[in-house]
Write a protein that holds these residues in place. Structure first.
Motif, mmCIF file in Angstrom:
data_model
loop_
_atom_site.group_PDB
_atom_site.id
_atom_site.type_symbol
_atom_site.label_atom_id
_atom_site.label_comp_id
_atom_site.label_asym_id
_atom_site.label_seq_id
_atom_site.Cartn_x
_atom_site.Cartn_y
_atom_site.Cartn_z
ATOM 1 N N ASP A 211 1.358 -17.911 5.927
ATOM 2 C CA ASP A 211 1.562 -17.944 4.479
ATOM 3 C C ASP A 211 3.056 -18.079 4.184
ATOM 4 O O ASP A 211 3.885 -17.927 5.092
ATOM 5 N N GLY A 225 2.015 -13.813 -4.458
ATOM 6 C CA GLY A 225 0.747 -13.713 -3.729
ATOM 7 C C GLY A 225 0.677 -14.714 -2.593
ATOM 8 O O GLY A 225 -0.204 -14.628 -1.736
ATOM 9 N N TYR A 268 -8.507 -9.283 7.910
ATOM 10 C CA TYR A 268 -7.349 -10.163 7.786
ATOM 11 C C TYR A 268 -6.167 -9.342 8.283
ATOM 12 O O TYR A 268 -5.708 -8.417 7.607
ATOM 13 N N ARG A 286 -10.366 -8.669 3.101
ATOM 14 C CA ARG A 286 -10.992 -9.833 2.447
ATOM 15 C C ARG A 286 -10.249 -11.072 2.939
ATOM 16 O O ARG A 286 -9.280 -10.959 3.679
ATOM 17 N N GLY A 288 -7.795 -14.354 2.818
ATOM 18 C CA GLY A 288 -6.470 -14.558 2.232
ATOM 19 C C GLY A 288 -6.485 -15.637 1.166
ATOM 20 O O GLY A 288 -7.300 -16.544 1.194
ATOM 21 N N ASP A 289 -5.562 -15.532 0.255
ATOM 22 C CA ASP A 289 -5.372 -16.551 -0.766
ATOM 23 C C ASP A 289 -3.884 -16.885 -0.760
ATOM 24 O O ASP A 289 -3.089 -16.031 -1.144
ATOM 25 N N PRO A 290 -3.432 -18.001 -0.241
ATOM 26 C CA PRO A 290 -4.123 -19.293 -0.064
ATOM 27 C C PRO A 290 -4.614 -19.617 1.346
ATOM 28 O O PRO A 290 -5.006 -20.767 1.581
ATOM 29 N N GLU A 291 -4.666 -18.666 2.286
ATOM 30 C CA GLU A 291 -5.073 -19.026 3.648
ATOM 31 C C GLU A 291 -6.503 -19.571 3.705
ATOM 32 O O GLU A 291 -6.825 -20.417 4.543
#
Ligand code: AMP
Ligand code: GLY
Length: 423
Positions: A211, A225, A268, A286, A288-291
Motif C-alpha cells: 500500500d 487510508g 490481513y 478484514r 484491505g482497501d485498496p489492496e
C-alpha cells in the motif's frame, strides 16, 4: 446463491465485481453500495450500523450469504448479530475481531504465542506513559488502543512529538479509543501486507500487496487510508513468506482457537521486513482497501466458494489461482483529503477507461441522473494489470489521464519501490 455485500468503498466494489462473476451466484445485493456498484449488484439503502435493519434486509431479500467489508462493522460485531439471526456470514466474530479493534489485545497475543513484533508497553494514564517514554527515547511509536480511522498512530521522531501524541490521546483526541495507549519500539524496514483466509483452524494464504499510505508523492504528507497499491509484492520473497506463515500466521490462528475465539475471516497482516526478519506491525480483521482492488484483478479462482468455505469452516482442500501478472491501483481523491473536502463535483470520462486490462472501481461516488458525482475522500480506484509493475502502472495512469475531474488529485508514483528495485 443470493449474496449481500456490506459496505460502500472501493474494496466492496471490487469484492462485488468479483463475486458477480461466480457461476454460484443467483442474485447480488450491496448495502449501501456506491455510484459504481449498481453495475454489478443491486444497491440497497440501509444504515449498516443498525444491525437489526441489516437482519431485516437479509430476511426481506432471502439472502443466503452475507459478506462484510469494513472494519467498523467487523469490530462492532455485525457478523455475530447476522449469524444469530440464522444467516451465514463472512465476518470474524466480535471476539476475534479484537485483533483489529484493540492493539493491546494483539500485542498480548504476540507475547503469549511468541510472535515477532515491536517491543511495547501498554498504559492507561498519562504519567506512566510519559515515564516509559523517557526511559525509551525517540524514535518511538505512540498508538491509541482502539480504532481511530487510521489517525491514532504517531511515528514520533523526537521525544517532544511523542509527548504531544501521548497528551493528545489521554485528553480525548480519539475518544474511548485513546483511553489506553500502546507505546512501541520503532521498527526500521519496508512494509508489506499478507492476506490469509482462515476458517477457524485451516488457512489458505492468498497473496501479498504493498500500500502507499501517505497522501503525496515520495511518501510525504499526512497518513491516509491508502493512496494506491500493487500486488504481488516481490519484496516478500519465498523465504520471508514461509517464515511469516510459520512464525506469525499459524501462532495467531492457533492462539485464538485455543482461547475459544477461533478466527474465521481474512487475516490481513501488516508486516515490517526488518534486518531481524519479518515482524508484525498490526493485524486487520478484514480485506484491505485498496489492496482488495488489486487482488481481485489478479484472482483467477472463483472468490465466492472460498468466502463461503471460510464462513462454514470447510476451507480444507480449497486452493486459489492467480493470474501471472501484476495489478496496480491509483486512488483518485478529492482535493483536501485526508483533511476536509467538498462534495458534489462532477466527474466525466470514467466509462471510457474500462478495458480488458483496466478497471475503475468506485469508492466515494454517487449518481445523480446520468451524472457521476464525487461524494467522499477517496473517490475512484483506477486499477490495471500488466506483465510488470511498470506496465501495470503505465496502464493505470493512462486510465487516470482519461478521467476529467478538476477537483480530484492522485499520487503519480504508485509502485515506485518495486520499479526502483527492478531497475
Ligand atoms: P498501524 O495502524 O499500527 O498499522 O500503524 C500505521 C502505520 O504506522 C504503519 O503502517 C507503519 O507505517 C507505522 N508504524 C506503526 N508501528 C510502527 C513501528 N513499531 N515502527 C515503525 N513504524 C510503525
Ligand atoms: N490499506 C489500508 C487498510 O485497508 O487498512
Amino acid at each position: 446463491m443470493r449474496v449481500l455485500v456490506i459496505g460502500s468503498g472501493g474494496r466492496e466494489h471490487a469484492l462485488a465485481w468479483k463475486i458477480a462473476q461466480s457461476p454460484l451466484l443467483t442474485k447480488l445485493f450491496i448495502a449501501p453500495g456506491n455510484g459504481g456498484t449498481g453495475s454489478v449488484a443491486e444497491n440497497l439503502a440501509v444504515d449498516v450500523t443498525d444491525h437489526a435493519a441489516v437482519v431485516a434486509l437479509c430476511r426481506q431479500h432471502q439472502i443466503d450469504f452475507v459478506v462484510v467489508g469494513p472494519d467498523a462493522q467487523v469490530v462492532a460485531g455485525l457478523g455475530d448479530d447476522v449469524r444469530a439471526a440464522g444467516f451465514t456470514c463472512f465476518c470474524p466474530s466480535k471476539a476475534a475481531g479484537q485483533l483489529e479493534g484493540s492493539k493491546g489485545f494483539t500485542k498480548a497475543l504476540c507475547d503469549e504465542m511468541d510472535i515477532p513484533t515491536a517491543a511495547y508497553g501498554r498504559f492507561n494514564n498519562e504519567a506512566s506513559a510519559l515515564a516509559y517514554l523517557y526511559t525509551q527515547g525517540a524514535p518511538i511509536v505512540i498508538k491509541a488502543d482502539g480504532l481511530a480511522a487510521g489517525k491514532g498512530v504517531t511515528v514520533a521522531m523526537t521525544v517532544e512529538e511523542a509527548e504531544e501524541a501521548i497528551i493528545d490521546c489521554f485528553s480525548g483526541a480519539f475518544g474511548e479509543s485513546g483511553a489506553e495507549v500502546v507505546i512501541e519500539e520503532f521498527m526500521e524496514g519496508e512494509e508489506v501486507s499478507l492476506f490469509v483466509l482462515c476458517d477457524g483452524s485451516n488457512i489458505l494464504p492468498l497473496t501479498t500487496a504493498q500500500d502507499h499510505k501517505r497522501a503525496f508523492d515520495g511518501d510525504t504528507g499526512p497518513n491516509t487510508g491508502g493512496m494506491g497499491a500493487y500486488s504481488p509484492a516481490p519484496v516478500m520473497t519465498r523465504d520471508i513468506y514461509d517464515e511469516t506463515i510459520d512464525r506469525v500466521i499459524w501462532p495467531t490462528v492457533r492462539g485464538l482457537a485455543a482461547r475459544g475465539t477461533p478466527y474465521q475471516g481474512v487475516l490481513y497482516a501488516g508486516l515490517m521486513l526488518t534486518e531481524d526478519g519479518p515482524k508484525l506491525v498490526e493485524y486487520n480483521a478484514r480485506f484491505g482497501d485498496p489492496e482488495t482492488q488489486v487482488m481481485m484483478m489478479r484472482m483467477q479462482s472463483d472468490l465466492l466458494p472460498l468466502l463461503h468455505a471460510v464462513a462454514t469452516g470447510t476451507l480444507a482442500g480449497h486452493d486459489v489461482a492467480w493470474k501471472d501478472q501484476f495489478a496496480l491501483t491509483v486512488i483518485l481523491a478529492t482535493e483536501g483529503y485526508p483533511g476536509s473536502y467538498g462534495k458534489g463535483s462532477v466527474i466525466t470520462g470514467v466509462q471510457a477507461v474500462n478495458a480488458e486490462h483496466t478497471h475503475v472501481f468506485h469508492a466515494g461516488t454517487r449518481r445523480d441522473g446520468d451524472k457521476l458525482l464525487a461524494w467522499g475522500g477517496r473517490v475512484l480506484n483506477v486499477t490495471a494489470l500488466g506483465d510488470s509493475v511498470r506496465e501495470a502502472q503505465q496502464r493505470a495512469y493512462a486510465g487516470v489521464d482519461a478521467i476529467d475531474w478538476p477537483e480530484g488529485f492522485c499520487r503519480r508514483d504508485i509502485g515506485w519501490r518495486e520499479i526502483a528495485r527492478s531497475r
